[in-house]
Design a protein around this motif. Structure first.
Motif, PDB file in Angstrom:
ATOM      1  N   VAL A  69       0.775  -1.323  -0.005  1.00  0.00           N
ATOM      2  CA  VAL A  69      -0.157  -0.011   0.066  1.00  0.00           C
ATOM      3  C   VAL A  69       0.897   1.421  -0.088  1.00  0.00           C
ATOM      4  O   VAL A  69       0.632   2.272  -0.848  1.00  0.00           O
ATOM      5  N   LEU A  70       1.822   1.199   0.873  1.00  0.00           N
ATOM      6  CA  LEU A  70       2.383   2.633   1.174  1.00  0.00           C
ATOM      7  C   LEU A  70       3.734   2.909  -0.080  1.00  0.00           C
ATOM      8  O   LEU A  70       3.636   4.012  -0.443  1.00  0.00           O
ATOM      9  N   MET A  71       4.567   1.720   0.033  1.00  0.00           N
ATOM     10  CA  MET A  71       5.486   1.529  -0.894  1.00  0.00           C
ATOM     11  C   MET A  71       5.292   2.104  -2.380  1.00  0.00           C
ATOM     12  O   MET A  71       6.210   2.793  -3.080  1.00  0.00           O
ATOM     13  N   PRO A  72       4.188   1.465  -2.992  1.00  0.00           N
ATOM     14  CA  PRO A  72       3.779   2.072  -4.380  1.00  0.00           C
ATOM     15  C   PRO A  72       3.571   3.717  -4.199  1.00  0.00           C
ATOM     16  O   PRO A  72       3.965   4.322  -5.542  1.00  0.00           O
ATOM     17  N   VAL A  73       2.999   4.076  -3.256  1.00  0.00           N
ATOM     18  CA  VAL A  73       2.895   5.574  -3.356  1.00  0.00           C
ATOM     19  C   VAL A  73       4.136   6.462  -3.101  1.00  0.00           C
ATOM     20  O   VAL A  73       4.471   7.368  -4.081  1.00  0.00           O
ATOM     21  N   TYR A  74       5.001   5.697  -2.421  1.00  0.00           N
ATOM     22  CA  TYR A  74       6.209   6.488  -2.377  1.00  0.00           C
ATOM     23  C   TYR A  74       7.008   6.580  -3.621  1.00  0.00           C
ATOM     24  O   TYR A  74       7.921   7.369  -3.893  1.00  0.00           O
ATOM     25  N   TYR A  75       7.092   5.321  -4.271  1.00  0.00           N
ATOM     26  CA  TYR A  75       8.095   5.039  -5.267  1.00  0.00           C
ATOM     27  C   TYR A  75       7.222   6.248  -6.846  1.00  0.00           C
ATOM     28  O   TYR A  75       7.994   6.570  -7.338  1.00  0.00           O
ATOM     29  N   ARG A  76       6.126   5.963  -6.616  1.00  0.00           N
ATOM     30  CA  ARG A  76       5.406   6.732  -7.828  1.00  0.00           C
ATOM     31  C   ARG A  76       5.619   8.236  -7.540  1.00  0.00           C
ATOM     32  O   ARG A  76       5.876   8.821  -8.583  1.00  0.00           O
ATOM     33  N   MET A  77       5.706   8.842  -6.662  1.00  0.00           N
ATOM     34  CA  MET A  77       6.003  10.130  -6.255  1.00  0.00           C
ATOM     35  C   MET A  77       7.224  10.390  -6.183  1.00  0.00           C
ATOM     36  O   MET A  77       7.826  11.673  -5.778  1.00  0.00           O
ATOM     37  N   ASN A  78       8.069   9.412  -6.207  1.00  0.00           N
ATOM     38  CA  ASN A  78       9.658   9.749  -6.372  1.00  0.00           C
ATOM     39  C   ASN A  78      10.276  10.510  -4.906  1.00  0.00           C
ATOM     40  O   ASN A  78      10.865  11.709  -5.172  1.00  0.00           O
ATOM     41  N   LEU A  79       9.849  10.034  -3.677  1.00  0.00           N
ATOM     42  CA  LEU A  79       9.988  10.678  -2.712  1.00  0.00           C
ATOM     43  C   LEU A  79      11.525  10.645  -2.002  1.00  0.00           C
ATOM     44  O   LEU A  79      12.025   9.751  -2.091  1.00  0.00           O
ATOM     45  N   VAL A  80      11.799  11.718  -1.685  1.00  0.00           N
ATOM     46  CA  VAL A  80      13.094  11.452  -0.465  1.00  0.00           C
ATOM     47  C   VAL A  80      12.805  11.648   0.892  1.00  0.00           C
ATOM     48  O   VAL A  80      13.091  10.523   1.600  1.00  0.00           O
ATOM     49  N   SER A  81      11.950  12.483   1.328  1.00  0.00           N
ATOM     50  CA  SER A  81      11.340  12.552   2.529  1.00  0.00           C
ATOM     51  C   SER A  81       9.928  12.112   2.336  1.00  0.00           C
ATOM     52  O   SER A  81       9.190  12.827   1.496  1.00  0.00           O
ATOM     53  N   ILE A  82       9.329  11.194   3.023  1.00  0.00           N
ATOM     54  CA  ILE A  82       7.987  10.739   2.822  1.00  0.00           C
ATOM     55  C   ILE A  82       7.070  11.531   3.316  1.00  0.00           C
ATOM     56  O   ILE A  82       6.038  11.330   2.950  1.00  0.00           O
ATOM     57  N   TYR A  83       7.578  12.668   3.989  1.00  0.00           N
ATOM     58  CA  TYR A  83       6.500  13.706   4.485  1.00  0.00           C
ATOM     59  C   TYR A  83       5.939  14.633   3.654  1.00  0.00           C
ATOM     60  O   TYR A  83       5.003  15.330   3.700  1.00  0.00           O
ATOM     61  N   THR A  84       6.720  14.567   2.358  1.00  0.00           N
ATOM     62  CA  THR A  84       6.309  15.650   1.310  1.00  0.00           C
ATOM     63  C   THR A  84       5.264  15.118   0.870  1.00  0.00           C
ATOM     64  O   THR A  84       4.304  15.857  -0.069  1.00  0.00           O
ATOM     65  N   TYR A  85       4.840  13.909   0.892  1.00  0.00           N
ATOM     66  CA  TYR A  85       3.452  13.194   0.569  1.00  0.00           C
ATOM     67  C   TYR A  85       2.224  13.983   1.257  1.00  0.00           C
ATOM     68  O   TYR A  85       1.335  14.648   0.444  1.00  0.00           O
ATOM     69  N   LEU A  86       2.457  14.454   2.389  1.00  0.00           N
ATOM     70  CA  LEU A  86       1.384  15.263   3.076  1.00  0.00           C
ATOM     71  C   LEU A  86       1.318  16.631   2.681  1.00  0.00           C
ATOM     72  O   LEU A  86      -0.013  17.229   2.627  1.00  0.00           O
ATOM     73  N   GLN A  87       2.447  17.318   2.292  1.00  0.00           N
ATOM     74  CA  GLN A  87       2.198  18.413   1.725  1.00  0.00           C
ATOM     75  C   GLN A  87       1.250  18.604   0.262  1.00  0.00           C
ATOM     76  O   GLN A  87       0.397  19.293  -0.004  1.00  0.00           O
ATOM     77  N   LYS A  88       1.762  17.533  -0.529  1.00  0.00           N
ATOM     78  CA  LYS A  88       1.071  17.688  -1.858  1.00  0.00           C
ATOM     79  C   LYS A  88      -0.414  16.983  -1.672  1.00  0.00           C
ATOM     80  O   LYS A  88      -1.409  17.513  -2.316  1.00  0.00           O
ATOM     81  N   ARG A  89      -0.859  16.126  -0.460  1.00  0.00           N
ATOM     82  CA  ARG A  89      -1.870  15.593  -0.136  1.00  0.00           C
ATOM     83  C   ARG A  89      -2.827  16.504   0.524  1.00  0.00           C
ATOM     84  O   ARG A  89      -4.066  16.825   0.123  1.00  0.00           O
ATOM     85  N   LEU A  90      -2.429  17.025   1.653  1.00  0.00           N
ATOM     86  CA  LEU A  90      -3.199  17.762   2.690  1.00  0.00           C
ATOM     87  C   LEU A  90      -2.762  19.348   2.820  1.00  0.00           C
ATOM     88  O   LEU A  90      -3.836  19.932   3.077  1.00  0.00           O
TER      89      LEU A  90
END
Length: 488
Positions: free
Chosen positions: A90-111
């Motif tokens: 569930v989580l790793m596909p999201v991280y790789y798709r978004m090419n993240l260095v810090s995983i918390y940048t997901y929160l900026q893009k999403r919320l």
């Protein structure tokens, strides 16, 4: 054990680590410090992660806790394994798709911006406390085996420990850590296997006799279905283990950073499947070791220490019950397990602060190097301070302390990521930090009064789930509208 022998062994050991650090950090940049160039072989990552996940807490506290909780911790470990599957699928596909260095940048893009900062801050607090707890164990063992003999204060011991970790990780970062942790994992597993073998031999047990003896003992009961109010109740332990893994592994920059150095998602998932299988086997061995330690102590009429964390090091180092080889490997094992988790923690804390709070990617390389060095040093000092605070107030088994604290500090991360992944709602972003502060406070109030309010119910590791749910509900109250056309 002779302190000069201990010192010689540790000097050789750290000399090898420094040599590995020197070799692997040649030509290092800030990019390789954070990502290892995204070219790590999956099997190297899987092997090195064993040392990171099996920390000094596992090495000392899990065997010691067997006397209090039997094999009930296995229920939690089975939940961990299920959690690793959630992370991989569930989580790793999201991280790789978004090419993240810090995983918390997901929160900026999403919320949004403040959700991002709240998540990153929760990680910094959580990992600093967790890494400090783990290093506290190593420092305590070194104090017993070495520094007490020379009347060296505990604070000096801790300072030396952290200085060595800083030296090893300061240049190569995660690229170096993958190799040093693989080296340390070897000593961790060797120490565990040798300890089980030597204690079995002292008890006069063959392999079959070992299994039968542990199975017949009072310590081997693993599954508890009879009392839902008990901390040992199976479903409480299993689901707490599952959500703890999702939060403390999948939502933690420290443990995800190694996974994100793999070449692609498929390699990262192979790493996770291999690692989780070995992780289960190693923890069963630690529980078996704990049962053997108690069986041996009872047979020899050796008093059990007031702090069960002290049982393993007391038998091997202070009383020297299994010979010098066992003591040497124990010392190397506990050092390896704690340093393997602490070095990656220090690197991930540096990574998160640099990426999440210093706008690192938009700075020139020379300035990035200087800032990275300063942040790395400041994080080391923070670990030193927290360890000394923990030394002053600790009054319970460290394995309980780590996960109790984690229930409060990782809960907001669980709620934030769950909300982002399971809904398409947006939130009033500027109020999210307030939710992330109030949720742990409400969680603490509920936990403190649970015995009265919930008819004798006792919270255990499932505090994390409660905290995550409270955060999720708080975000629902702040929700505004659906996000249109965006999926992560």
């Amino acid at each position: 054990m002779n302190p000069y022998l201990v010192l010689t062994i540790l000097l050789i050991y750290f000399g090898v680590l420094i040599l590995i650090s020197y070799i692997t950090s040649r030509g290092a940049t800030t990019h390789t410090f954070f990502t290892a160039g995204k070219s790590s072989p999956w099997y190297l990552v899987a092997y090195s992660m064993i040392g990171t996940a099996i920390s000094g807490v596992t090495f000392i506290s899990v065997p010691g806790e067997v006397g209090n909780s039997q094999f009930s911790y296995l229920q939690f470990i089975l939940g961990n394994v299920a959690g690793y599957m959630v992370v991989a699928l569930v989580l790793m596909p999201v991280y790789y798709r978004m090419n993240l260095v810090s995983i918390y940048t997901y929160l900026q893009k999403r919320l949004g911006f403040w959700s991002y900062k709240a998540g990153a801050a929760a990680f910094l607090v959580s990992r600093t406390i967790g890494a400090a707890f783990r290093l506290f164990l190593t420092a305590s063992v070194l104090q017993l085996a070495l520094f007490d003999e020379w009347n060296v204060p505990f604070a000096v011991n801790v300072l030396i420990t952290i200085a060595l970790i800083w030296l090893i990780t300061s240049k190569g970062g995660i690229k170096t850590i993958l190799w040093t942790d693989a080296f340390q994992t070897t000593f961790l597993i060797a120490a565990l296997l040798l300890s089980v073998y030597l204690i079995s031999e002292a008890l006069g047990l063959s392999l079959g006799g070992l299994i039968d003896t542990v199975r017949a003992s009072d310590y081997s009961k693993a599954f508890f279905f009879d009392d839902p109010k008990s901390n040992k109740f199976f479903y409480k332990q299993f689901f707490a283990g599952l959500f703890t893994t999702v939060a403390m592994f999948g939502l933690d920059q420290d443990l995800m950073q190694k996974n994100l150095t793999c070449r692609n998602l498929q390699d990262a998932q192979k790493n996770m499947y291999t690692f989780s299988t070995v992780f289960l086997f190693v923890n069963i061995l630690f529980l078996t070791l704990g049962a053997l330690l108690y069986i041996y102590s009872n047979q020899q009429n050796i008093p059990i220490p007031a702090h069960t964390d002290d049982l393993y090091p007391t038998l091997l180092l202070k009383l020297n019950k299994f010979g010098i080889v066992a003591g040497v490997f124990f010392l190397l094992g506990i050092t390896a397990s704690s340093y393997a988790s602490a070095d990656s923690a220090l690197a991930s804390l540096t990574t998160s602060f640099c990426i999440d709070f210093l706008d690192f990617e938009n700075r020139p390389e020379e300035k990035r190097k200087r800032l990275k060095t300063i942040v790395h040093l400041c994080m080391s000092i923070a670990l030193l301070i927290v360890i000394l605070i923990f030394k002053a107030i600790n009054d319970q088994s460290v394995v309980k302390a780590v996960f109790t604290v984690a229930g409060y500090t990782y809960g907001p991360l669980l709620g934030l990521f769950s909300f982002g992944l399971l809904t398409k709602l947006s939130v009033k972003d500027r109020f999210v930090p307030v939710v992330c502060i109030l949720s742990p406070i409400l969680c603490y109030i509920i936990n403190t009064n649970a015995n009265t309010w919930l008819n004798g119910y006792k919270f255990g590791f499932e505090l994390l789930i409660l905290n995550g749910v409270l955060t999720f509900l708080g975000l629902l109250l702040l929700s505004q509208k659906k996000v249109s056309g965006t999926t992560y």
